[in-house]
Design an enzyme around this catalytic site. Structure first.
Site, PDB file in Angstrom:
ATOM      1  N   ASN A   9       0.870  -1.181   0.000  1.00  0.00           N
ATOM      2  CA  ASN A   9       0.000   0.000   0.000  1.00  0.00           C
ATOM      3  C   ASN A   9       0.906   1.231   0.000  1.00  0.00           C
ATOM      4  O   ASN A   9       1.473   1.582   1.030  1.00  0.00           O
ATOM      5  CB  ASN A   9      -0.891  -0.030   1.254  1.00  0.00           C
ATOM      6  CG  ASN A   9      -1.706   1.240   1.418  1.00  0.00           C
ATOM      7  OD1 ASN A   9      -1.760   2.070   0.524  1.00  0.00           O
ATOM      8  ND2 ASN A   9      -2.339   1.383   2.586  1.00  0.00           N
ATOM      9  N   LYS A  11       0.121   4.267  -0.355  1.00  0.00           N
ATOM     10  CA  LYS A  11      -0.535   5.476   0.177  1.00  0.00           C
ATOM     11  C   LYS A  11      -0.281   6.671  -0.753  1.00  0.00           C
ATOM     12  O   LYS A  11      -0.253   6.479  -1.964  1.00  0.00           O
ATOM     13  CB  LYS A  11      -0.064   5.737   1.619  1.00  0.00           C
ATOM     14  CG  LYS A  11      -0.230   4.486   2.495  1.00  0.00           C
ATOM     15  CD  LYS A  11      -0.118   4.726   3.959  1.00  0.00           C
ATOM     16  CE  LYS A  11      -0.277   3.406   4.697  1.00  0.00           C
ATOM     17  NZ  LYS A  11      -0.329   3.558   6.136  1.00  0.00           N
ATOM     18  N   HIS A 102      -9.650   1.151   4.550  1.00  0.00           N
ATOM     19  CA  HIS A 102      -8.413   1.349   5.313  1.00  0.00           C
ATOM     20  C   HIS A 102      -8.710   2.298   6.484  1.00  0.00           C
ATOM     21  O   HIS A 102      -9.521   3.217   6.354  1.00  0.00           O
ATOM     22  CB  HIS A 102      -7.337   1.937   4.399  1.00  0.00           C
ATOM     23  CG  HIS A 102      -5.988   1.949   5.037  1.00  0.00           C
ATOM     24  ND1 HIS A 102      -5.628   2.902   5.967  1.00  0.00           N
ATOM     25  CD2 HIS A 102      -4.941   1.120   4.919  1.00  0.00           C
ATOM     26  CE1 HIS A 102      -4.398   2.654   6.382  1.00  0.00           C
ATOM     27  NE2 HIS A 102      -3.956   1.577   5.763  1.00  0.00           N
ATOM     28  N   GLU A 104      -7.191   4.725   7.636  1.00  0.00           N
ATOM     29  CA  GLU A 104      -6.986   6.154   7.341  1.00  0.00           C
ATOM     30  C   GLU A 104      -8.216   6.739   6.647  1.00  0.00           C
ATOM     31  O   GLU A 104      -8.557   7.897   6.840  1.00  0.00           O
ATOM     32  CB  GLU A 104      -5.714   6.331   6.489  1.00  0.00           C
ATOM     33  CG  GLU A 104      -4.465   6.127   7.346  1.00  0.00           C
ATOM     34  CD  GLU A 104      -3.246   5.626   6.596  1.00  0.00           C
ATOM     35  OE1 GLU A 104      -3.220   5.675   5.357  1.00  0.00           O
ATOM     36  OE2 GLU A 104      -2.312   5.160   7.275  1.00  0.00           O
ATOM     37  N   GLU A 174      -5.750  -4.938  10.375  1.00  0.00           N
ATOM     38  CA  GLU A 174      -4.771  -3.882  10.587  1.00  0.00           C
ATOM     39  C   GLU A 174      -5.094  -3.130  11.873  1.00  0.00           C
ATOM     40  O   GLU A 174      -5.904  -2.185  11.857  1.00  0.00           O
ATOM     41  CB  GLU A 174      -4.794  -2.895   9.411  1.00  0.00           C
ATOM     42  CG  GLU A 174      -4.425  -3.515   8.076  1.00  0.00           C
ATOM     43  CD  GLU A 174      -3.783  -2.491   7.153  1.00  0.00           C
ATOM     44  OE1 GLU A 174      -2.689  -2.772   6.650  1.00  0.00           O
ATOM     45  OE2 GLU A 174      -4.352  -1.411   6.961  1.00  0.00           O
ATOM     46  N   GLY A 180       1.985   2.407  10.729  1.00  0.00           N
ATOM     47  CA  GLY A 180       2.908   3.535  10.618  1.00  0.00           C
ATOM     48  C   GLY A 180       3.600   3.903  11.906  1.00  0.00           C
ATOM     49  O   GLY A 180       4.215   4.964  12.004  1.00  0.00           O
ATOM     50  N   SER A 216       3.005  -2.001  10.354  1.00  0.00           N
ATOM     51  CA  SER A 216       4.444  -2.038  10.638  1.00  0.00           C
ATOM     52  C   SER A 216       5.112  -3.371  10.299  1.00  0.00           C
ATOM     53  O   SER A 216       6.057  -3.786  10.989  1.00  0.00           O
ATOM     54  CB  SER A 216       4.722  -1.645  12.097  1.00  0.00           C
ATOM     55  OG  SER A 216       4.307  -0.312  12.323  1.00  0.00           O
TER      56      SER A 216
HETATM   57  P1  PGA Z   1       2.525   0.369   7.651  1.00  0.00           P
HETATM   58  O1  PGA Z   1       1.100   0.585   6.960  1.00  0.00           O
HETATM   59  O2  PGA Z   1       3.093  -0.930   7.107  1.00  0.00           O
HETATM   60  O3  PGA Z   1       3.333   1.564   7.220  1.00  0.00           O
HETATM   61  O4  PGA Z   1       2.312   0.309   9.116  1.00  0.00           O
HETATM   62  C1  PGA Z   1       0.234  -0.505   6.721  1.00  0.00           C
HETATM   63  C2  PGA Z   1      -1.040  -0.013   6.109  1.00  0.00           C
HETATM   64  O5  PGA Z   1      -1.464   1.117   6.417  1.00  0.00           O
HETATM   65  O6  PGA Z   1      -1.652  -0.715   5.290  1.00  0.00           O
END
Ligand code: PGA
Length: 256
Positions: A9, A11, A102, A104, A174, A180, A216
């Site tokens: 992903n 982003k 997601h 976010e 997640e 993140g 992460s």
């Molecule tokens: P990250 O993000 O691996 O940077 O923690 C995962 C995601 O948001 O799908």
């Protein structure tokens, strides 16, 4: 050997130039079990870049085993929805997956379970496989609500989309607190929730979906996560923007 998936992903990162470099590096370093797929390859690799580089990515990936995905789509096929992109448009440009719900987007754009269900229906109709994200916040985990929160996200999703849509989808667990932050769930914490998701899907819908872990994931922790019986791969954010890290995660999936 279980079927695995590693999905990146990206982003809101990358330009046409940086995406080209990243994709060329990933394609050039893929391990043989992914490149020599003959229908029974056990590890699928997907990248989900921003809309603006999907065309470039589709072109670069045309003869590779890596599939392409979007990071979101609108639930209508077309219309006066300024700034939006439909599932059909994603299929048209070469996508076969789309990330939906997601955290976010749930947090910043107030996406509800019922809206995510409508998007998933549109995605499946357009021929895409939805990667549907679920997960609890830190406060919810600390209050002991993880199973309830994830269970409700799933139940409301299926109420809106139907179990046929769930059967055509991939789930990504997640935990919001792990995204993140550099603080991934431990393999045991992730396995516990994955097992619970699988049990619910089996008991309520007679389905056993592919369940990815996200939050992460990196080159160091991927292998121990992938060894868990109910973890079928990863949705990778930050580490998917580095050729070295993303390839290391793919190799961990191939070897698990
Ligand atoms: P990250 O993000 O691996 O940077 O923690 C995962 C995601 O948001 O799908």
């Amino acid at each position: 050997m279980k079927r695995m998936m590693v999905a990146g992903n990206w982003k809101m990162f990358s330009t046409v130039n940086s995406a080209t470099q990243l994709i060329e590096g990933i394609v050039g370093g893929l391990p043989a079990p992914v490149t020599e797929r003959n229908g029974d390859s056990q590890t699928d690799v997907v990248i989900c870049p921003p809309y603006t580089v999907l065309g470039t990515a589709a072109h670069l990936l045309a003869n590779s085993p890596i599939a392409l995905g979007g990071q979101n789509c609108h639930h209508e096929q077309e219309g006066a929805f300024t700034g939006e992109v439909s599932a059909q448009m994603l299929t048209d440009i070469g996508c076969s997956y789309v990330i939906l719900g997601h955290s976010e987007r749930r947090r910043d754009y107030h996406e509800s379970n019922s809206l995510i269900a409508l998007k998933a229906l549109a995605a499946v109709t357009a021929g895409l496989t939805p990667i549907v994200c679920v997960g609890e916040s830190l406060e919810q985990r600390e209050r002991g609500e993880t199973a309830d929160v994830v269970g409700t996200q799933l139940t409301e999703f299926v109420r809106g989309a139907g179990s046929g849509c769930l059967a055509a989808s991939i789930i990504a667990y997640e935990p919001v607190w792990a995204i993140g932050t550099g603080k991934a769930a431990t393999p045991e914490q992730a396995q516990e929730v994955h097992a619970d998701i699988r049990r619910r899907c089996e008991e309520q819908y007679g389905l056993s979906p592919m369940i990815l872990y996200g939050g992460s994931v990196n080159a160091n922790n991927a292998q121990s996560l992938f060894q868990q019986v109910d973890i079928d791969g990863a949705l990778v954010g930050g580490a998917s923007l580095s050729v070295e890290s993303f390839l290391a995660i793919i190799k961990a999936a191939v070897g698990s």
